[in-house]
Design a protein around this motif. Structure first.
Motif, PDB file in Angstrom:
ATOM      1  N   ARG A  61       0.885  -1.181  -0.042  1.00  0.00           N
ATOM      2  CA  ARG A  61       0.181  -0.141   0.045  1.00  0.00           C
ATOM      3  C   ARG A  61       0.866   1.232  -0.064  1.00  0.00           C
ATOM      4  N   ARG A  62       1.777   1.257   0.773  1.00  0.00           N
ATOM      5  CA  ARG A  62       2.887   2.453   0.768  1.00  0.00           C
ATOM      6  C   ARG A  62       3.516   2.576  -0.482  1.00  0.00           C
ATOM      7  N   LEU A  63       3.978   1.275  -1.085  1.00  0.00           N
ATOM      8  CA  LEU A  63       4.720   1.626  -2.493  1.00  0.00           C
ATOM      9  C   LEU A  63       3.590   2.267  -3.405  1.00  0.00           C
ATOM     10  N   TRP A  64       2.290   1.910  -3.414  1.00  0.00           N
ATOM     11  CA  TRP A  64       1.485   2.310  -4.414  1.00  0.00           C
ATOM     12  C   TRP A  64       1.001   3.696  -4.115  1.00  0.00           C
ATOM     13  N   ASP A  65       0.833   4.048  -2.692  1.00  0.00           N
ATOM     14  CA  ASP A  65       0.497   5.504  -2.406  1.00  0.00           C
ATOM     15  C   ASP A  65       1.540   6.375  -2.931  1.00  0.00           C
ATOM     16  N   ASP A  66       3.101   5.969  -2.798  1.00  0.00           N
ATOM     17  CA  ASP A  66       4.174   6.899  -3.468  1.00  0.00           C
ATOM     18  C   ASP A  66       4.111   7.016  -4.959  1.00  0.00           C
TER      19      ASP A  66
END
Length: 114
Positions: free
Chosen positions: A88-93
């Motif tokens: 999720r953090r990767l896609w948010d970035d």
């Protein structure tokens, strides 16, 4: 067959009946008969679903006299949530980067005359 914990939890959650059982157990302990009541399947089929959930570590079954009770064990769900959170953090970035790019495209460019 040995499987990693995340795969076992995903496999257990892949079935809508098992997800419904977990949703019911989220509100408190229940007997096998109580868990089986809303489903149009046999008690044996429910028992098989409970075995899958138990092997994945998602539920704990206890025996009190003639009653078999089940309760939710949230620890594997926390592990799964942590695993999903890293993506999720990767896609948010990546979405933030895309938003910046799209904003730059929409903003009018002021070219200076020589």
């Amino acid at each position: 067959m040995t499987t990693d914990p995340v795969s076992a939890v995903f496999a257990a959650l892949a079935d809508p009946t098992r997800r419904a059982i977990l949703a019911r157990l989220a509100s408190g302990e229940a007997t096998v008969n109580e868990l089986a009541a809303p489903f149009p399947i046999s008690l044996q089929a429910i028992s098989k679903h409970l075995t899958v959930l138990e092997r994945a570590g998602l539920i704990v079954r206890t025996r009190e006299a003639q009653w078999r009770r089940c309760r939710l064990d949230p620890a594997p769900l926390r592990t799964l949530a942590e695993w999903v959170d890293q993506y999720r953090r990767l896609w948010d970035d990546r979405y933030d980067t895309l938003d910046d790019y799209l904003r730059d495209l929409k903003e009018p460019r002021h070219e200076q005359s020589p």
